[in-house]
Design an enzyme around this catalytic site. Structure first.
Site, PDB file in Angstrom:
ATOM      1  N   PHE A 168      16.005  68.157  93.939  1.00  0.00           N
ATOM      2  CA  PHE A 168      16.872  69.330  93.945  1.00  0.00           C
ATOM      3  C   PHE A 168      18.269  68.886  94.332  1.00  0.00           C
ATOM      4  CE2 PHE A 168      18.998  72.975  95.928  1.00  0.00           C
ATOM      5  CZ  PHE A 168      18.936  73.869  94.867  1.00  0.00           C
ATOM      6  N   ASP A 223      21.620  61.680  98.047  1.00  0.00           N
ATOM      7  CA  ASP A 223      21.859  63.095  98.320  1.00  0.00           C
ATOM      8  C   ASP A 223      21.260  63.391  99.696  1.00  0.00           C
ATOM      9  OD1 ASP A 223      21.898  65.820  98.572  1.00  0.00           O
ATOM     10  OD2 ASP A 223      21.098  66.250  96.579  1.00  0.00           O
ATOM     11  N   LYS A 230      25.275  71.458 104.062  1.00  0.00           N
ATOM     12  CA  LYS A 230      24.407  72.160 105.009  1.00  0.00           C
ATOM     13  C   LYS A 230      24.822  71.927 106.474  1.00  0.00           C
ATOM     14  CE  LYS A 230      20.681  73.257 101.953  1.00  0.00           C
ATOM     15  NZ  LYS A 230      20.230  72.540 100.782  1.00  0.00           N
TER      16      LYS A 230
HETATM   17  C1  LIG Z   1      20.743  72.603  99.349  1.00  0.00           C
HETATM   18  C2  LIG Z   1      20.791  71.337  98.579  1.00  0.00           C
HETATM   19  C3  LIG Z   1      21.720  71.135  97.540  1.00  0.00           C
HETATM   20  C4  LIG Z   1      22.654  72.217  97.064  1.00  0.00           C
HETATM   21  O1  LIG Z   1      23.528  72.685  98.048  1.00  0.00           O
HETATM   22  P1  LIG Z   1      24.316  74.062  97.817  1.00  0.00           P
HETATM   23  O2  LIG Z   1      25.203  74.187  99.018  1.00  0.00           O
HETATM   24  O3  LIG Z   1      23.304  75.145  97.702  1.00  0.00           O
HETATM   25  O4  LIG Z   1      25.079  73.938  96.561  1.00  0.00           O
HETATM   26  C5  LIG Z   1      21.738  69.903  96.917  1.00  0.00           C
HETATM   27  N1  LIG Z   1      20.906  68.909  97.286  1.00  0.00           N
HETATM   28  C6  LIG Z   1      20.001  69.065  98.275  1.00  0.00           C
HETATM   29  C7  LIG Z   1      19.115  67.927  98.661  1.00  0.00           C
HETATM   30  C8  LIG Z   1      19.898  70.286  98.940  1.00  0.00           C
HETATM   31  O5  LIG Z   1      18.975  70.447  99.896  1.00  0.00           O
END
Ligand SMILES: *Cc1c(COP(=O)(O)O)cnc(C)c1O
Length: 398
Positions: A130, A215, A244
């Site tokens: 994701f 990521d 986050k």
């Molecule tokens: C939450 C998340 C995203 C996307 O972040 P947003 O602020 O919702 O755009 C991308 N990669 C990972 C691993 C995530 O947990």
């Protein structure tokens, strides 16, 4: 008209928070929830942390936003702190995770372009990944539920199985730019990359002149007990996305890169109206001040160990329900036995036991508490969880 004023893309539940206090959320009718979801790993300092609140209030009264056409003492300061504590030499600030992902993809493509290899534009990404919801980010995952109906997607992604090093290496060809991978998969099911896998990707990048993009939007910024999840592996990426926890509730993200990897990102190649504005930088500084307090990350590790131990004791008592514990630090998941039941269990804990958790892929539910969690919250979480397990009637429960 039947469409709701809020575009109905989320299956919103009955919890309607209006206030937060530390590790608790309070709903419209005054009901209290123990928040082991933390806005999906966002509220690292819990709700209403006085240092974060004050920093935002003070900065809002001083200077909220100016254009990136002007010099940024605020951005320079936070970027320097992040550079000093990471592999990176340079930072681009964004307002969200997915914008950091877009910056990472662009940085990787530009790198090979300025190196005279414009044909090397493809990233190898991973099943169940994701990376967010932009067209670039949904192109980088193979998950149909995020992609269906949005084609044509951005070309240039090949998908390997997570933790399958051989499979990933087999996809490298003359057009490969690098790998983009979550150090610990979050939404996909809380699976940590194995050391062989993450180290193997690093080695392949070094051998083939590829870029390793990590990521760490969910697993970075202290969540696993180290500042960066890659520190558990003894390697460093070339590019990394963070969001986050970095703003702990204030919308903030960042794309970090080495000088070499960022060599294509020169004046005019990228931008953001709000990215790195003084208000966001003040929030970021306040969060970092707290995370860098002596003992903070040790506390995360300790609480993570406690929580895991408590879960390990819980599983045998409910072995018809729970299969295994996944994740690292305060990024934990429990895989359930009965197929496709984690969403119902999350709803049951929420509606009947006042405990907030988050569902994930592979029939896992996630426990992602604020990093400031104390022993008392762990005890309360475990009590509610074990009651919830006892009263759970199965998939049709809610
Ligand atoms: C939450 C998340 C995203 C996307 O972040 P947003 O602020 O919702 O755009 C991308 N990669 C990972 C691993 C995530 O947990």
């Amino acid at each position: 008209m039947t469409i709701t004023a809020l575009m109905p893309v989320y299956p919103r539940c009955g919890v309607r928070p209006v206030r937060g206090e530390g590790c608790y959320l309070i709903g419209e009718r005054g009901e209290r929830y123990l928040d082991m979801a933390a806005g999906i790993a966002v509220n690292a300092l819990g709700h209403g942390h006085p240092k974060l609140v004050k920093a935002i209030a003070d900065q809002a009264a001083t200077l909220m936003h100016v254009s990136n056409l002007y010099g940024s003492p605020q951005g320079e300061s936070l970027a320097q702190r992040i550079v000093d504590m990471s592999f990176a030499d340079t930072v681009f600030f964004t307002n969200s995770g997915v914008e950091a992902i877009e910056c990472a993809i662009k940085t990787a493509r530009r790198y090979h372009d300025v190196n005279g290899n414009p044909e090397r534009y493809k990233l190898i990404t991973f099943k169940n990944a994701f990376h967010g919801r932009s067209l670039g980010a949904i192109s980088a995952t193979d998950q149909p539920k995020m992609r269906d109906g949005f084609e044509p997607l951005l070309p240039g992604f090949d998908y390997a199985r997570f933790n399958d090093l051989e499979g990933a290496l087999a996809l490298i060809d003359d057009e490969t730019a690098g790998f983009m991978v979550e150090t610990v998969q979050g939404e996909g099911g809380m699976t940590a990359g194995t050391p062989e896998f993450i180290k193997g990707l690093r080695k392949a990048c070094d051998e083939h002149g590829l870029l390793l993009i990590l990521d760490e939007i969910q697993c970075g910024y202290g969540r696993t007990g180290k500042m960066w999840a890659y520190e558990h592996y003894g390697i460093e990426p070339d590019i990394m996305t963070v969001a986050k926890g970095i703003g702990a509730g204030f919308p903030l993200g960042a794309c970090l890169a080495t000088e070499e990897a960022a060599k294509g990102m020169v004046i005019g190649t990228h931008g953001s109206t709000y990215g790195g504005n003084p208000l966001a930088m003040a929030a970021g500084e306040a969060v970092l001040d707290v995370i860098q307090e002596p003992g903070f990350l040790d506390h995360v590790t300790k609480m993570g160990d406690r929580l895991r131990q408590a879960f390990e004791q819980l599983i045998p008592n409910h072995d018809h329900l729970f299969e295994e514990i996944r994740g690292r630090g305060l990024m934990l998941g429990i895989k359930m036995k009965e197929p496709a039941v984690s969403r119902d269990f999350v709803a049951h804990l929420r509606d009947n036991h006042g405990l907030l958790t988050v569902a994930a892929g592979e029939n896992v539910f996630r426990v992602l508490p604020p990093l400031i969690i104390e022993e008392s919250h762990i005890a309360e979480c475990v009590e509610r969880l074990s009651e919830g397990a006892r009263t759970f009637a199965g998939p049709s429960d809610d």
